[in-house]
Every structure is written in C-alpha cells, then in structure tokens.
Design a protein around this motif. Sequence first.
Motif, PDB file in Angstrom:
ATOM      1  N   GLY A  38       0.809  -1.212   0.000  1.00 56.03           N
ATOM      2  CA  GLY A  38       0.000   0.000   0.000  1.00 56.03           C
ATOM      3  C   GLY A  38       0.839   1.258   0.000  1.00 56.03           C
ATOM      4  N   MET A  39       1.905   1.274   0.783  1.00 56.78           N
ATOM      5  CA  MET A  39       2.773   2.443   0.841  1.00 56.78           C
ATOM      6  C   MET A  39       3.438   2.688  -0.505  1.00 56.78           C
ATOM      7  SD  MET A  39       6.029   3.214   3.336  1.00 56.78           S
ATOM      8  CE  MET A  39       7.071   1.988   2.556  1.00 56.78           C
ATOM      9  N   ARG A  41       2.398   1.657  -3.457  1.00 59.35           N
ATOM     10  CA  ARG A  41       1.408   2.064  -4.449  1.00 59.35           C
ATOM     11  C   ARG A  41       1.015   3.521  -4.243  1.00 59.35           C
ATOM     12  NH1 ARG A  41      -3.229   0.695  -5.796  1.00 59.35           N
ATOM     13  NH2 ARG A  41      -2.613   1.535  -7.798  1.00 59.35           N
ATOM     14  N   ARG A  42       0.908   3.939  -2.998  1.00 61.12           N
ATOM     15  CA  ARG A  42       0.524   5.321  -2.716  1.00 61.12           C
ATOM     16  C   ARG A  42       1.570   6.299  -3.255  1.00 61.12           C
ATOM     17  NH1 ARG A  42      -2.044   8.149   2.375  1.00 61.12           N
ATOM     18  NH2 ARG A  42      -1.132  10.210   2.245  1.00 61.12           N
ATOM     19  N   ASN A  43       2.842   5.950  -3.130  1.00 59.29           N
ATOM     20  CA  ASN A  43       3.917   6.875  -3.472  1.00 59.29           C
ATOM     21  C   ASN A  43       4.539   6.648  -4.839  1.00 59.29           C
ATOM     22  OD1 ASN A  43       4.371   8.518  -0.877  1.00 59.29           O
ATOM     23  ND2 ASN A  43       4.301   6.420  -0.124  1.00 59.29           N
ATOM     24  N   ALA A  45       2.838   4.790  -7.620  1.00 60.50           N
ATOM     25  CA  ALA A  45       1.902   4.179  -8.565  1.00 60.50           C
ATOM     26  C   ALA A  45       2.173   4.602 -10.005  1.00 60.50           C
ATOM     27  CB  ALA A  45       0.465   4.526  -8.183  1.00 60.50           C
ATOM     28  N   GLU A 200      -1.003   5.041   6.104  1.00 56.19           N
ATOM     29  CA  GLU A 200      -0.725   5.377   4.709  1.00 56.19           C
ATOM     30  C   GLU A 200      -0.936   4.160   3.813  1.00 56.19           C
ATOM     31  OE1 GLU A 200       2.992   7.145   3.724  1.00 56.19           O
ATOM     32  OE2 GLU A 200       2.850   8.680   5.279  1.00 56.19           O
ATOM     33  N   SER A 201      -0.542   2.995   4.308  1.00 57.85           N
ATOM     34  CA  SER A 201      -0.640   1.785   3.498  1.00 57.85           C
ATOM     35  C   SER A 201      -2.075   1.457   3.137  1.00 57.85           C
ATOM     36  CB  SER A 201      -0.016   0.597   4.241  1.00 57.85           C
ATOM     37  OG  SER A 201       1.379   0.783   4.373  1.00 57.85           O
ATOM     38  N   GLY A 203      -4.121   3.421   2.032  1.00 57.66           N
ATOM     39  CA  GLY A 203      -4.517   4.243   0.915  1.00 57.66           C
ATOM     40  C   GLY A 203      -4.672   3.453  -0.366  1.00 57.66           C
ATOM     41  N   ALA A 204      -4.147   2.231  -0.402  1.00 51.70           N
ATOM     42  CA  ALA A 204      -4.296   1.356  -1.569  1.00 51.70           C
ATOM     43  C   ALA A 204      -5.461   0.407  -1.330  1.00 51.70           C
ATOM     44  CB  ALA A 204      -3.013   0.579  -1.822  1.00 51.70           C
ATOM     45  N   SER A 205      -6.298   0.236  -2.342  1.00 47.14           N
ATOM     46  CA  SER A 205      -7.511  -0.559  -2.172  1.00 47.14           C
ATOM     47  C   SER A 205      -7.222  -2.017  -1.860  1.00 47.14           C
ATOM     48  CB  SER A 205      -8.375  -0.463  -3.434  1.00 47.14           C
ATOM     49  OG  SER A 205      -7.672  -0.937  -4.568  1.00 47.14           O
TER      50      SER A 205
END
Length: 209
Positions: A38-39, A41-43, A45, A200-201, A203-205
């Motif tokens: 997730g982290m 992908r958030r930063n 992607a 933060e992690s 934040g990714a679905s």
Amino acid sequence: MQRVRLGGVQQSITIRGEDANAPILIWLHGGPGMDATGMWRRNNAALENEFVVVYWTQRGTGRSWSKEVAPSSMTMNQFVSDLDELVDMLTARFGANRVVLAGHSWGTNVGVAYAQAHPERVAAYIGVSQVVDAVEGERRSYEFALGEAQRRSNATAAVQLQSIGPPPYDIEAMLLQRKWLAEFGGVWREPRSLPQLMWESFGASEMTI
C-alpha cells in the motif's frame, strides 16, 4: 492479485500496469516482514504507467503468512530461490527474458543476492535505502540515536539506549532503539510514526485489516 506457489508455499503477488508488453518490475519489500504494498502504491503508482509492476509479498509476511511457512525456511538462499521461481513464472507469462528489480531496505539484500546469482535474468537493479554492511549500519544507527539523545538532553532516551547497549539486539531491544531513531529523525525524511505509516498503506484498495 493472486497466490502462487513459490518454494513449496503459497505466496501473494499483485500485478498492476497499463501495458502487458511493458518491462517487468518486481518490488522487493523491506522488513523482513514489512509488505508495504500500500505504501509503495501510494507513493510510486506512476511506475505502473511504464512497467508491469509486481508487488511480491514475501514468505511469512501479510497475505503470504501461513503456518506452513517454517521458521527454518526464512533464509537468504530460500528468498533468492523463491524470487527465481517468481521470475521464471513472470517471464513465461509476459514473454520477457529479464526483469527489473527494485529493493527497499531488507529487500536490497534479496535483490543484490539474486542479481549476483542470476545476472542474466536482471535488466536493471535499483536499491532504495541500500544495505551495504548491516553490522556496521546497526552500530552507526545506535551511536546516532544515543548521540542525539545526549545532544538534546533527553534523559529518558539516553537511559533506555544505554540500558540496551550497542547491537546485536533481540527484537525488544531493536524496537526500542528504532523508536528513538525515528524520534530523532534517523528513519524518515519527513517525521512520521509506525502507526502513520500503517495508515498510509491503507490508501491502496488492496490493503485491508
């Protein structure tokens, strides 16, 4: 997102990208045990626009945890072997010959070891927070934290750090040292805590509790 069998155990991968013919990039997360899909992908992607990005959740971690993963299997040789099976699987699936490896922290150990063992399979290697000399790095990390505690006249931190002494550590001592290391700005470019990082992690679905 799917589970594949690597090294005899089920492991989770997430594959994302705009073009199935783009180069393959495999994220090698840190830890061991810190998935961080997730982290990343958030930063990062935007990389999915240029690569087929494969987020590999390593054995014993997150969706790749299960009771069938023996602690004795958590060796560098096994991680490299798992990665080799994954590379075989991905190159066959997408018709490629080589992959790009991007490692972070612990993942840089796996990436360098794999590139040394199988240079013909690696088109490029990127190391983020590259581990060079783990023993020396831990020693310097401790000295930085203790030095900052003394410089800032933080008696609590100084006493706690002196009580555990320099590495090597058990898990409890390591977490205590990392707590003060983060507090004094020795981990993140911008101040953040582990709970903030975990948040933060999400934040990714793909990431769920």
